[in-house]
Design an enzyme around this catalytic site. Structure first.
Site, PDB file in Angstrom:
ATOM      1  N   GLU A 157      29.550  47.276  46.849  1.00  0.00           N
ATOM      2  CA  GLU A 157      30.779  46.470  46.761  1.00  0.00           C
ATOM      3  C   GLU A 157      32.003  47.248  47.251  1.00  0.00           C
ATOM      4  OE1 GLU A 157      30.890  45.066  42.689  1.00  0.00           O
ATOM      5  OE2 GLU A 157      29.486  43.453  43.135  1.00  0.00           O
ATOM      6  N   GLU A 197      23.148  40.271  43.849  1.00  0.00           N
ATOM      7  CA  GLU A 197      23.491  40.312  42.424  1.00  0.00           C
ATOM      8  C   GLU A 197      23.908  38.936  41.944  1.00  0.00           C
ATOM      9  OE1 GLU A 197      26.522  43.023  41.203  1.00  0.00           O
ATOM     10  OE2 GLU A 197      25.723  44.695  42.375  1.00  0.00           O
TER      11      GLU A 197
END
Ligand SMILES: [Zn+2]
Length: 721
Positions: free
Chosen positions: A152, A307
């Site tokens: 991320e 995710e």
């Protein structure tokens, strides 16, 4: 290395560093029970692997190696992270300047995650060292299916205001502009006494007395995107050199304003995405579809959901948990739109640390409970879905989005508060509600396969796009563009001579100006809705529409169109009237919000005119126009239409484009998407949905459907047709 898969992946982040051997011994049997076939290892393990600068922790590496071995023996593929997402404690102590500095000049402390300056030499060297070591030790292990670089990027730190970042920003500007004169011209520094006479006079846009220079801020955002992309490339180069046969990815976060994911997507072998819709948000299914259509659009290919939360997250103000059935439903909603995996964060719920209260596949309570049954049930369903892996999703509509346009609009000071891709999302939302699948693609996309293209509030389209859109329409395409489009040049300056800029001649209208309402801040599609149900737009005179004339003798008599919450329109076009009629029994008023364009019609036909509300002073002037070009038509919408307005225009333009919903007359709450030969039907509603005419094999339950189907609340079928 290109990415290929013949299975749908199921599993998630696995952080075995947290567990003792006894617990670890339970993991693999439980994974087998749940049908897990991929896990992500090593995302935050730097501190376990490098004890001090250049000193490897051999115990840490051997524990990682053992885990990879056991997973491979069990037939579970490994998505191996480089582990560089959070530098260890020794780096912060030894190189304090590796920590990032905020806009206010505060250097952040160690003890959270992602604590690195984007230009830190110590961090860069550490990243090279660790990614090479991970690649060298495990890059040729048969179980490593994918490299997962960092994590991320930019999630918490996407800019750093230290002196070194300032120096790198200056170098970046020198490369971009070549001369100070070019920079002064691009930034418009002749205004507000901002002229720079040496490069040293340029700093990052730290806290300022008032508005910063918009062009400086836009360049700062571009620079930070490039800094982070540079860090990604640095790791990728190490892995490609050491283990070129392993594909690489880095996980995106839906649509994330600081990064130009379309540019990043060209540098990953497979797009992977983290998706956390809020179960408390009724529009979560629509947001999920928007993000999925965007992930698919990045490369025009399937991708991996890397995710999602198996239960509640822990980072919102209020953390709603997923409702029964929603875990599978939302996983399948993404697979329907092109995902080749339903991975999650994380496998086993932490007992300590910042994510202790974030849901996991194995919860604190263990596996004797309905939650675990849902985990196992989805695994069984996904095992049957391998025929859809890698298959494409066909869409007739393209929604064009452009990161540079958003950067320019988001850094401009006014005229309306910026909502990131707000109008593109609003039109996507209306297509979603209508059951029509759209690709969300970049302005550089090939439009030849589409019947309809939407350019919503695109601030700075360039000449090339204008030419492509002309060709698209001339060849038979239906094109919709909306207010806000073309206000800026690609260099970020105001468009001169008519706000549609390069697109003026295609639409045959000149946008001379715009009236803005005082509710501009509420224009975001996320907040739109309460009073915007079909047929129920807010009537003038209600509290939301201004003072009540029955009791407000003075203020209600003062004409202030900009205080209205709507733009009044009236159509003269019978086809658009029929489209409105078809929406509900009482035809809803045609309405917009936020802004109304003053349009001079040069070579087009107006099908709707402004009447009142914010547009009072444009009463009788053209609001929506169409122009025939070759075999197609170009439609210009001079306001932000509300839900009903967009639905009517889509029904009308969609009829010209011969676009039908994937499942005509689908019941309320039901989403339908076709992927390859499989029709996914997803019931998001709280009550069962009755479907007729569904024939084929439901891959999820391996049963034959022969017409009538009763789909329980929050459940899905995947019908091979
Ligand atoms: Zn810095």
């Amino acid at each position: 290395m290109p990415w290929k898969t013949s299975a749908i992946y199921y599993g998630g982040d696995y952080n075995p560093e947290q567990w003792d051997r006894e617990t670890l011994a339970q993991d693999i049997p439980l994974m087998k029970q749940a049908g897990v076939n991929m896990v992500t290892l090593n995302v935050f393990a730097w501190g376990e692997l490098e004890a001090d600068e250049g000193v490897w922790d051999e115990d840490g590496f051997s524990r990682l190696g053992e885990r990879i071995d056991s997973l491979v023996d069990a037939g579970i593929a490994v998505d191996l992270a480089t582990g560089t997402a959070s530098p260890p404690a020794w780096m912060a102590k030894k190189y304090p300047d590796s920590l990032p500095v905020t806009k206010a000049g505060v250097r952040l402390g160690f003890g959270s995650r992602q604590g690195y300056c984007l230009s830190s030499p110590a961090y860069r060297e550490g990243v090279v060292r660790l990614s090479r070591e991970v690649g060298r030790r495990f890059g040729h292990h048969e179980g490593v299916a994918l490299f997962h670089i960092n994590n991320e990027y930019g999630c918490h730190i996407n800019e750093c205001f230290c002196d070194r970042c300032g120096q790198e920003f200056r170098s970046w500007l020198q490369r971009k502009y070549g001369s100070l004169q070019a920079l002064n011209d691009a930034w418009g520094t002749a205004f507000w006494s901002q002229r720079r006479r040496s490069w040293e006079q340029i700093d990052p846009p730290a806290q300022m007395p008032t508005f910063p220079n918009p062009a400086q801020l836009a360049d700062w955002r571009r620079f930070n995107n490039d800094q982070l992309l540079g860090l990604y490339r640095l790791e990728k180069a190490q892995l490609n050199e050491i283990a070129p046969q392993v594909p690489v990815t880095t996980n995106f976060m839906g649509y994330f304003p600081p990064l130009d994911y379309r540019q990043w997507a060209r540098e990953v072998d497979v797009v992977s995405n983290d998706e956390y819709p809020d179960p408390a948000d009724p529009a979560a299914a629509a947001e999920l579809a928007w993000s999925a259509d965007m992930q698919r659009g990045y490369k025009g290919k399937s991708w991996l959901t890397m995710e999602q939360a198996p239960g509640a997250v822990q980072w919102r103000a209020a953390n709603a948990t997923k409702r029964p059935g929603q875990w599978a439903l939302w996983s399948l909603a993404q697979i329907a739109r092109g995902a080749d995996g339903a991975l999650c964060f994380q496998w086993r719920q932490s007992v300590a640390g910042a994510e202790t209260w974030h849901g996991a596949m194995v919860p604190h309570v263990g596996t004797e409970n309905p939650h675990w049954k849902e985990m196992v049930a989805l695994g069984k369903q996904l095992a049957n879905l391998s025929p859809v892996a890698g298959t494409p999703v066909k869409a007739d509509v393209a929604i064009l989005v452009d990161w540079q346009s958003e950067i320019i609009r988001s850094t401009a000071i006014g005229p309306v508060p910026h909502s990131w891709l707000g109008q593109a999302r609003a039109w996507h939302r209306s297509l979603f509600e209508a059951g029509i699948t759209a690709d969300v693609v970049g302005s550089d996309a090939d439009l030849s396969g589409y019947r309809m293209t939407i350019v919503a509030d695109m601030a700075a389209p360039d000449k090339e796009l204008a030419k492509k859109l002309e060709k698209f329409v001339a060849g038979g395409g239906q094109l919709i563009a909306t207010t806000g489009t073309g206000r800026f040049t690609p260099a970020g300056k105001a468009t001169q001579g008519g706000y549609l800029g390069e697109l003026t001649s295609l639409f045959g209208v000149n946008v001379e100006g715009t009236l803005y309402g005082s509710n501009a801040a509420e224009a975001d599609v996320v907040t739109e809705g309460e009073d915007e149900h079909l047929g129920g737009s807010t009537p003038p005179g209600s509290p939301a529409g201004g003072p009540d004339p029955r009791v407000c003798r003075i203020t209600a008599a003062i004409g202030a169109p900009a205080s209205k919450r709507y733009v009044g329109l009236e159509t003269v076009d019978p086809a658009l009237e029929r489209a409105l009629d078809s929406l509900c029994e009482v035809r809803p008023a045609l309405r917009g919000r936020t802004r109304a364009d003053a349009i001079r019609v040069d070579d087009a036909e107006a099908i709707a005119f402004f009447t009142d509300g914010i547009a009072s002073d444009l009463n009788g002037q053209a609001a929506i126009c169409k122009r025939k070009v070759g075999k197609g038509q170009a439609w210009y919408v001079g306001t932000d239409l509300d839900f009903a307005g967009r639905a009517a225009v889509l029904a009308l333009v969609g009829a010209h484009a011969r676009i039908r919903p994937t499942l005509p007359d689908a019941p309320a709450g039901v989403e339908a998407v076709k992927r390859g030969k499989v029709l996914f039907v997803l019931n998001h509603a709280d009550k069962a949905a009755e479907l007729a005419g569904i024939v084929g094999t439901d891959l999820l339950s391996a049963t034959q459907l022969s017409g009538h189907v009763l789909l329980p609340p929050r459940s899905a079928i995947a019908v091979w047709q």
